[in-house]
Design an enzyme around this catalytic site. Sequence first.
Site, mmCIF file in Angstrom:
data_model
loop_
_atom_site.group_PDB
_atom_site.id
_atom_site.type_symbol
_atom_site.label_atom_id
_atom_site.label_comp_id
_atom_site.label_asym_id
_atom_site.label_seq_id
_atom_site.Cartn_x
_atom_site.Cartn_y
_atom_site.Cartn_z
ATOM 1 N N TYR A 50 4.596 1.764 14.162
ATOM 2 C CA TYR A 50 5.749 1.781 13.363
ATOM 3 C C TYR A 50 7.199 1.148 13.866
ATOM 4 O O TYR A 50 7.287 0.980 15.054
ATOM 5 C CB TYR A 50 6.016 3.270 12.631
ATOM 6 C CG TYR A 50 6.608 4.417 13.597
ATOM 7 C CD1 TYR A 50 6.785 4.488 14.807
ATOM 8 C CD2 TYR A 50 6.072 5.669 12.906
ATOM 9 C CE1 TYR A 50 7.112 5.468 15.468
ATOM 10 C CE2 TYR A 50 6.706 6.849 13.476
ATOM 11 C CZ TYR A 50 7.103 6.801 14.707
ATOM 12 O OH TYR A 50 7.210 7.851 15.407
ATOM 13 N N GLU A 51 8.103 1.005 12.708
ATOM 14 C CA GLU A 51 9.299 0.000 13.069
ATOM 15 C C GLU A 51 8.840 -1.135 13.825
ATOM 16 O O GLU A 51 9.741 -1.801 14.399
ATOM 17 C CB GLU A 51 9.915 0.965 13.967
ATOM 18 C CG GLU A 51 10.486 2.467 13.643
ATOM 19 C CD GLU A 51 11.133 2.235 12.127
ATOM 20 O OE1 GLU A 51 11.583 1.245 11.661
ATOM 21 O OE2 GLU A 51 10.977 3.254 11.230
ATOM 22 N N GLY A 52 7.901 -1.670 13.489
ATOM 23 C CA GLY A 52 7.363 -3.045 14.075
ATOM 24 C C GLY A 52 6.501 -2.966 15.158
ATOM 25 O O GLY A 52 6.726 -2.195 16.079
#
Length: 608
Positions: free
Chosen positions: A444-446
């Site tokens: 998550y968050e890339g």
Amino acid sequence: MPAYKAPLRDIKFLMRDVLDYFPHYESLSNGADATPEMIDAILEGIASLGEQVLAPINLSGDKEGCHFDDGVVTTPAGFKEAYQEYVAGGWQGLSFPEEFGGQNLPTSINVIKAEVIGSANWSFAMYPGLSMGCINTILEYGSALQKKQFMAPLVSGEWSGTMCLTEPQCGTDLAQIKTKAELNESDDSYRLTGTKIFISAGEHDLAENIIHIVLARIPGAPKGIKGISLFIVPKVNIDGDGRMGERNAVHCGSIEHKMGIRASATSVLNFDGATGYLIGQENRGLEAMFTFMNTARIGTALQGVCHAEASFQGALAYAKDRQSMRALSGKKQPNCAADAIIWHPDVRRMLLTQRAIAEGGRAMIFHAAKIADKMFNATVEGDTQKQQAYDDELGFYTPILKGFITELGLESANLGIQIFGGHGYIHEHGMEQIARDARIATLYEGTTGIQSLDLLGRKVLLTNKGKSVRDFSKVMLSFAKPHLLSRGPIGSMARSLSKRAAEWNIMTLRIMLGASKNRELVGSASVDYLMYSGYVMMAYFWALQAEKSAALLESGEGEESTEFYTSKIQTAEFYFDRLLPRATAHKRAAVSSTKSLMQMDNEHFNFL
């Protein structure tokens, strides 16, 4: 389950001795109150909360998970009471302005607080953690009315916040966003319609209102990312004075059944004509959202440190207690049936790897937090030139911290299971939970791949043609130069750093020249480039810690902590001997031809 103890000795060492936090605080407009005495009190308080309140409900929270019933989400037993204690302690507002009820302390103090909370109970930490980016976004881009309406209850923790980006058809590719925002001509509010997925802390029973920061399109907006706007959408509608009224038309459709962080409610949110308010400028939502995302990415990088630290603490206690076989060099505990497994070289390798990851990653993040302090200070002072310079510097660190440290945090969590052997695979010991919780951090968050493309493709090659690498290399060389002819471990580390500094720049130039002829090279090299960058950067921060420890021992100032400083130097030696050599393999892969990667026809990946 592992007993968590906040690593205050190491935190204070970094702040006081290695990174010079207190002179740094004296230079900040909001640093006057951040005295050593104040910081000690904050650290002791947050350690108590983490050790006595949050850690004890970590395993039980994972086992119970969140409950979903027709749109209502209930957190596991003990979470609501723990959150109330967190709010009562004023922990949410540490680094926010006094005018909104905060304590106006530097941002870095909040980062340090977040590590202790996250190591004790990452699922819990996500609820107040998501609010931080929401607050920062409103603080920087919100109107005077929006700040009046939303800031105080968010800063107190009475309300919480989320970030709503992902939709069923798109994750990272935000150009595909379909959520629609239609203007209500009567009051300049908007009606938002659409579905968002994977919304951490999207629905729960901890706070009486949840403020969603939502990306959406206004009809007629340009296609792609240039046509995305940002909106504030409260769970419960409020009036002009911030008083709550009727429930807004945003509902939780379900919560995800996840591999880890089970006590954190990851929600599907349906916006059915929900009332929202434009924040920032129309069609410039991503610009404002990056304020939120940078905050979140540093927080996610911290997760790598949290899980490395938690797994290390659990594995170390077990390795000292668990007896199996005799040490290869002879009996170490002759009065016992076998020696503790900590005497076995391979177990020591795993423990030292965990420690090197946790303490090296902590130093990297604490350094980045100082840059965040300076950037915030420049923003408050209205110095846009300095603000941009610090933002650029932090932007170089962010993908390395997020991608590299979370990958190593996952490795550390897996090593914790390995040290426990079969017992590590059993839920009651808590080690497998750490690994499950850690797994999401690389996603998550890339994902790591996205962070790598951001680093190499955007930050290094496109934005400044390798200047970020050259600048950091100069810092490494400046450190190394006085020690190049020195004997002992510090001299060896300095010589290694000087070689890596040159190698990093040559590799960057080689990829830059190759990418001008073959654009696929950026994608094929990016992950190895990020990992190489992470190993070299962490080497610098380990050398810093070793140098300071050696200086304190030599001066006699560290006499009362000889064992601590000696162990720092020894861990740094281990890092340079056993972990930094991994960078060489990543360099070799990064500069390899794309041929072997791209030549196979898509249909030939299998022949089932």
